[in-house]
Design an enzyme around this catalytic site. Structure first.
Site, PDB file in Angstrom:
ATOM      1  N   LYS A 176      -5.723  24.413  16.267  1.00 41.43           N
ATOM      2  CA  LYS A 176      -5.782  24.496  17.722  1.00 41.43           C
ATOM      3  C   LYS A 176      -7.047  23.755  18.157  1.00 41.43           C
ATOM      4  O   LYS A 176      -8.146  24.267  18.088  1.00 41.43           O
ATOM      5  CB  LYS A 176      -5.836  25.957  18.187  1.00 41.43           C
ATOM      6  CG  LYS A 176      -5.275  26.200  19.618  1.00 41.43           C
ATOM      7  CD  LYS A 176      -6.039  25.501  20.726  1.00 41.43           C
ATOM      8  CE  LYS A 176      -7.330  26.226  21.054  1.00 41.43           C
ATOM      9  NZ  LYS A 176      -8.032  25.579  22.232  1.00 41.43           N
ATOM     10  N   GLU A 251     -18.703  28.448  12.080  1.00 43.29           N
ATOM     11  CA  GLU A 251     -19.873  27.609  12.339  1.00 43.29           C
ATOM     12  C   GLU A 251     -20.168  27.737  13.828  1.00 43.29           C
ATOM     13  O   GLU A 251     -19.402  27.248  14.666  1.00 43.29           O
ATOM     14  CB  GLU A 251     -19.633  26.149  11.958  1.00 43.29           C
ATOM     15  CG  GLU A 251     -20.904  25.333  12.079  1.00 43.29           C
ATOM     16  CD  GLU A 251     -20.678  23.839  11.912  1.00 43.29           C
ATOM     17  OE1 GLU A 251     -21.516  23.205  11.255  1.00 43.29           O
ATOM     18  OE2 GLU A 251     -19.691  23.314  12.436  1.00 43.29           O
ATOM     19  N   CYS A 285     -24.241  21.305  17.681  1.00 41.85           N
ATOM     20  CA  CYS A 285     -24.792  22.614  17.338  1.00 41.85           C
ATOM     21  C   CYS A 285     -26.091  22.503  16.566  1.00 41.85           C
ATOM     22  O   CYS A 285     -26.891  23.441  16.555  1.00 41.85           O
ATOM     23  CB  CYS A 285     -23.767  23.424  16.552  1.00 41.85           C
ATOM     24  SG  CYS A 285     -23.095  22.567  15.119  1.00 41.85           S
ATOM     25  N   GLU A 385     -28.805  28.515  23.796  1.00 41.63           N
ATOM     26  CA  GLU A 385     -28.273  27.185  23.499  1.00 41.63           C
ATOM     27  C   GLU A 385     -27.805  26.505  24.790  1.00 41.63           C
ATOM     28  O   GLU A 385     -26.917  27.001  25.478  1.00 41.63           O
ATOM     29  CB  GLU A 385     -27.117  27.282  22.509  1.00 41.63           C
ATOM     30  CG  GLU A 385     -26.633  25.941  22.014  1.00 41.63           C
ATOM     31  CD  GLU A 385     -25.553  26.071  20.950  1.00 41.63           C
ATOM     32  OE1 GLU A 385     -25.558  25.265  20.009  1.00 41.63           O
ATOM     33  OE2 GLU A 385     -24.701  26.981  21.069  1.00 41.63           O
TER      34      GLU A 385
END
Length: 494
Positions: A176, A251, A285, A385
């Protein structure tokens, strides 16, 4: 008329069960590129059933590991042959520089070659048990149907890091992709069939997380879920996997420290800081978003990074001289801008950037490279973040202080260290809470080198031979070779 893209299930393109599609927009021009199938639980069920049937089929189950390796290498060849097409499609979809996407696509075949080579090298062992007549050995088996959910910032690279080891181990996959970047993952599934993978081994359902992602994660036939994305979503996926006792590889987010020591080559370090946070518009990331510079070099580093940020060429990602493209979609642009405004309100100084560029011909989601100073490790811009081109630069004086500051975060994905002192390099690499530590470089990676996130940055391993084990289960087999009378049945055999 806008092109419509269906799901890819059982080796062919199929329409969504609902008949609904949604637009995907070029983030640089804001033009609609195509309409992707809007997947739902029915589409997921169909895709999982196809992958389950493929996993149980003779065409896949009886294929030797060596032949699986041949298929993976052939898929790598096809990606290389179509690298220019894939790079262009990905750049149009997510706004990353075409030259960066070319680099990724040209490197991508190596992942399939690497895991193709490992496919027949995952071995069991003979265990020396106490009873000589008993043979005990272990073997590793594929799990079954693996669900993968991948983000928009590097669709093919991050999808590959999941499906290459999963397929090498003998699993089948349902992918997906992000709703923002469907096209190249669908193209990858087509190439898998062209490479010779049986229909149903690789299936793709496009759509939104709550409509297609949730049904995939919760599907009872799923043996494992592998996800790359936000920590909040990863936490929900981990809870779902734990409730059903299936594996998950996650992750997740990062707020990585990029550390410049007093003996560093400041010129190189400044370039490393720029690469760590402004490359890919900070939409990675592993971005080195928290920069710690020793007070002896702090002013020089801030000056060099600020000067370079002022000269970064912002524009069309398809142009060869562009250095910074747009953010991937409108909500991401709004998020980045809100964080910069929040930082200023909390006392940070915006040295450069802090706004959308006003001199571009393109109407897309562009944001200027931004440098923040005069802040500390406690404000939200430093702790959360941002996922954009925003560098927060802070000074430090002593190594113990630095380690405490660098590790004072919920994340532990990556870190960078710039020093010419070999002892310090090893010492800091040991003390930093990060799954990857780069010294005098940043954003280097290889399919051979394992990556693991510490703390809230994830669970499990991607890349390297270690990731193959993430997609297998270990079985212990005991065989009694003594054909004589059975001993006392009420005593455990050892």
């Amino acid at each position: 008329m806008t092109e419509r893209l269906g799901h890819f299930i059982a080796g062919e393109t199929v329409p969504p069960s609902s008949g609904e599609y949604f637009p995907s927009t070029n983030p640089a021009t804001l033009r609609v590129l195509y309409a992707a199938a809007r997947g739902d639980a029915a589409d997921i069920d169909r895709a999982v059933a196809s992958s389950r049937d493929a996993f149980q089929s003779r065409a896949w189950r009886t294929l030797t590991p060596t032949k699986r390796g041949h298929l993976l290498r052939r898929l790598g060849d096809l990606i290389g042959e179509n690298a220019e097409e894939l790079a262009l499609l990905e750049s149009l979809d997510n706004g990353k520089l075409l030259r960066e996407m070319r680099g990724q696509m040209n490197a991508l075949p190596e992942y399939y070659y690497y895991y193709g080579g490992l496919a027949d090298k995952i071995q069991g062992a003979q265990i020396p048990v106490a009873v000589p007549a008993i043979l005990n050995y272990t073997q590793r088996e594929p799990l079954g149907v693996v669900g993968t959910i991948t983000p928009w910032n590097s669709p093919l690279t991050l999808t590959t890091s999941k499906i290459a080891p999963a397929l090498a181990a003998g699993n089948t996959v349902v992918i997906k992709p992000s709703e923002h970047t469907s096209r190249t993952v669908l193209r990858l599934a087509e190439l898998a069939v062209e490479a010779g993978f049986p229909a149903g081994v690789v299936n793709v359902v496009t759509g939104f997380g709550n409509e297609a992602g949730v049904p995939l994660v919760s599907h009872p036939a799923l043996a494992k879920i592998s996800f790359t994305g936000s920590t909040a979503t990863g936490s929900r996926i981990a809870a779902e996997a734990a409730a059903r006792f299936i594996g998950c590889t996650l992750e997740l987010g990062g707020k990585s420290p990029n550390i410049v020591c007093d003996d560093a080559n400041v010129t190189n370090a400044a370039r490393g800081v720029v690469a760590g946070i402004f490359a890919a518009a900070g939409q990675t990331c592993i971005a080195g978003s928290r920069v710690f510079a020793h007070r002896a070099v702090y002013d020089e580093l801030v000056e060099r990074v600020t000067e370079r940020a002022c000269t970064i060429r912002i524009g069309d990602p398809l142009h060869s001289d562009t250095e910074l493209g747009p953010l991937a979609f409108a909500d991401q642009l709004a998020k980045v801008d809100s964080y910069v405004k929040l930082g200023a309100a909390e006392g940070a100084t915006v040295r450069v950037g802090g706004a959308r560029p006003d001199d571009l011909e393109l109407p897309g989601y562009f944001y200027s490279p931004t440098v923040l100073t005069d802040l500390d490790n406690d404000i939200r811009d430093v702790r959360e973040e941002i996922f954009g081109p925003v560098a927060a630069i802070m000074p430090f004086e002593h190594e113990d202080e630095l380690v405490a500051l660098a590790n004072d975060t919920e994340y532990g994905l990556a870190a960078g260290v710039w020093t010419q002192n070999l002892a310090r390099a090893h010492r800091l690499a040991r003390r930093l809470d990060a799954g990857t530590v780069w010294v005098n470089t940043y954003r280097a990676m290889s399919p051979m080198s394992p990556r693991q996130g510490f703390k809230s940055s994830g669970v499990g391993i991607e890349h390297g031979i270690e990731s193959m084990y993430e997609y297998t289960r270990l079985k212990s087999v005991w065989i009694n070779t003594d054909e004589g009378p059975v001993d006392d049945p009420f005593v455990m055999r050892g």
